[in-house]
Design an enzyme around this catalytic site. Structure first.
Site, mmCIF file in Angstrom:
data_model
loop_
_atom_site.group_PDB
_atom_site.id
_atom_site.type_symbol
_atom_site.label_atom_id
_atom_site.label_comp_id
_atom_site.label_asym_id
_atom_site.label_seq_id
_atom_site.Cartn_x
_atom_site.Cartn_y
_atom_site.Cartn_z
ATOM 1 N N LYS A 67 0.772 -0.984 -0.147
ATOM 2 C CA LYS A 67 -0.032 0.077 0.115
ATOM 3 C C LYS A 67 0.951 1.357 -0.097
ATOM 4 O O LYS A 67 1.577 1.489 0.896
ATOM 5 C CB LYS A 67 -0.873 0.107 1.293
ATOM 6 C CG LYS A 67 -2.157 -0.788 1.179
ATOM 7 C CD LYS A 67 -3.138 -0.348 0.367
ATOM 8 C CE LYS A 67 -3.752 1.156 0.796
ATOM 9 N NZ LYS A 67 -4.441 0.846 1.928
ATOM 10 N N HIS A 68 0.564 2.140 -0.976
ATOM 11 C CA HIS A 68 1.468 3.425 -1.143
ATOM 12 C C HIS A 68 2.702 3.134 -0.847
ATOM 13 O O HIS A 68 3.575 3.949 -0.150
ATOM 14 C CB HIS A 68 0.884 4.700 0.020
ATOM 15 C CG HIS A 68 -0.535 4.641 -0.253
ATOM 16 N ND1 HIS A 68 -1.094 5.479 -1.400
ATOM 17 C CD2 HIS A 68 -1.745 4.650 0.339
ATOM 18 C CE1 HIS A 68 -2.260 5.624 -1.327
ATOM 19 N NE2 HIS A 68 -2.815 4.999 -0.169
ATOM 20 N N ASN A 231 12.734 6.203 7.334
ATOM 21 C CA ASN A 231 13.229 5.162 8.131
ATOM 22 C C ASN A 231 12.160 4.084 8.308
ATOM 23 O O ASN A 231 10.990 4.092 8.229
ATOM 24 C CB ASN A 231 13.620 5.685 9.572
ATOM 25 C CG ASN A 231 14.867 6.429 9.540
ATOM 26 O OD1 ASN A 231 15.796 6.161 8.728
ATOM 27 N ND2 ASN A 231 14.631 7.668 10.281
ATOM 28 N N HIS A 391 14.016 5.107 -0.662
ATOM 29 C CA HIS A 391 13.210 6.583 -0.590
ATOM 30 C C HIS A 391 12.669 6.576 -2.139
ATOM 31 O O HIS A 391 13.072 5.972 -3.026
ATOM 32 C CB HIS A 391 14.259 7.678 -0.360
ATOM 33 C CG HIS A 391 14.514 7.813 1.235
ATOM 34 N ND1 HIS A 391 13.760 8.203 2.078
ATOM 35 C CD2 HIS A 391 15.552 7.416 1.697
ATOM 36 C CE1 HIS A 391 14.231 8.092 3.189
ATOM 37 N NE2 HIS A 391 15.562 7.801 3.152
#
Length: 391
Positions: A67-68, A231, A391
């Site tokens: 999800k996302h 993180n 990221h």
């Protein structure tokens, strides 16, 4: 296969023009059903890489629930207990295939977050796995292949609009990867390291024993973190992530978030939850939400009313002592971190949720303090010397 595919839209509907493409060769994707959007593809490619690496590292069928652009859950196949099967909403499905069990575990890690997920499978999807997907609210799936009867089940989902992607398992990304941010191009060497059992070789605590199951769980947690927004910290048990703390700016906040999710995963197997019955007419999402609201320590008046109206009869809330006694039974939990622990606070929080085994990169100025904390709590901790930021 073509070099590119048009997408419905970009990250948001007002970003009208979007596509997925490769600059050389053929696109390693085929759309078998539905129409992909930009976020679908972000989830699909990250999720596929995760399960492919779990399969490579542990030689077990693997699945992920995304999800996302972070996994809500990830798992390899491992036998389900009766309590787990009921908590994961698959106790009525009879014998499940190994791949179906992997998805039941991945989806069962954090069922609230998995609502509307993108599912990934390391192996050819069989009918057993497809039938679990058919029952759940999910946006799409990706796999290297599908059995004919499985594809038939999936093509009927959402009136034929359910997104089904087939990926070429032999595809290997280029050595370098690029990203544009606000018109500026960034380039780096792709993170091609696949964390395997060797990440547990350098045990730095007084407790040295790392059982095979613990190593498996630490690998599951580490590979899940490789594709989680940093993180991040992951708790794992029984071959699955049971709590992932993603995208926090502080390491201890990652640990607190992951730990609270792991506690909920375990509380969902409390006898009061498993023995509760629901009112007729509720769908799976409504039942799932009611369980999570029931397990809240401090529900709002609305949340309390919602769960009380969902059950028939409404069970008595868990008392603080019942919660504490049940969570105290958690043991042998594994914790993986995508970067070093700068303080002992994360270790102290992890101990409250049954963590016994830890893997982290190490190389903090306060490693000695963190090691001492693990020794106090009787944990075995390995330094992997491998940071896994994403990221």
């Amino acid at each position: 296969m073509p070099q590119e595919l048009p997408l419905r839209y970009g990250m948001n509907p007002h970003q009208k023009t979007a596509r997925v493409y490769v600059s050389e060769g053929e696109l390693p994707l085929e759309v078998l059903s539905g129409a992909p959007g930009f976020i679908n593809m972000c989830d699909a490619m990250n999720a596929w890489a995760l399960v492919k690496e779990l399969r490579q590292a542990l030689d077990l069928p693997a699945s992920a629930s995304f999800k996302h652009v972070s996994p809500a859950g990830a798992a390899v196949t491992s036998p389900l207990s009766d309590a787990e099967a009921k908590a994961f909403f698959v106790d009525d499905m009879g014998d499940l295939s190994p791949l179906a069990v992997a998805y039941a575990r991945a989806r069962g890690a954090d069922r609230m977050s998995s609502f509307g997920d993108f599912a990934a499978f390391s192996d050819r999807v069989d009918k057993s796995a497809a039938e679990i997907l058919a029952r759940e609210v999910s946006d799409g799936c990706i796999a290297p292949a599908y059995d004919d009867d499985a594809l038939e089940v999936l093509r009927e989902k959402r009136g034929g609009k359910y997104l089904v992607l087939r990926v070429d398992p032999a595809f290997e990304p280029p050595a370098s990867e690029h990203r544009m941010i606000y018109g500026v191009m960034l380039e780096q060497t792709r993170n091609a390291v696949v964390p395997g059992p060797e990440i547990c070789d350098n045990v730095v605590t007084e407790k040295k024993d790392m059982p095979e199951e613990a190593v498996r769980d630490l690998v599951v947690g580490s590979i899940a973190l490789k594709y989680t927004q940093s993180n991040s910290v992951a708790f794992a048990a029984s071959g699955q992530a049971i709590g992932i703390g993603a995208g926090q700016q502080s390491r201890v906040h990652c640990t607190r978030l992951a730990g609270s999710k792991a506690d909920t995963w375990w509380l969902r197997q409390h006898p009061k939850v498993l023995e509760a019955s629901f009112k007729d007419g509720l769908n799976r999402a409504e039942m799932n939400n009611a369980i999570d609201q029931y397990l809240l320590e401090h529900p709002t008046p609305f949340e309390q009313r919602q769960w009380q109206e969902a059950f028939d009869p409404a069970p008595e809330p868990l008392t603080p002592q019942e919660r504490a006694d049940w969570i105290a039974k958690m043991d042998g939990v594994a914790l993986a971190s995508d970067a070093f622990f700068p303080f002992r606070d994360s270790i102290d929080r992890a101990a409250q949720s049954g963590v016994t085994y830890v893997v982290q990169p190490g190389n903090s100025a306060r490693d000695d303090i963190v090691i001492a904390a693990c020794n106090e709590h009787g944990m075995a901790m390995a330094f992997s010397n491998l940071r896994l930021f994403h990221h």
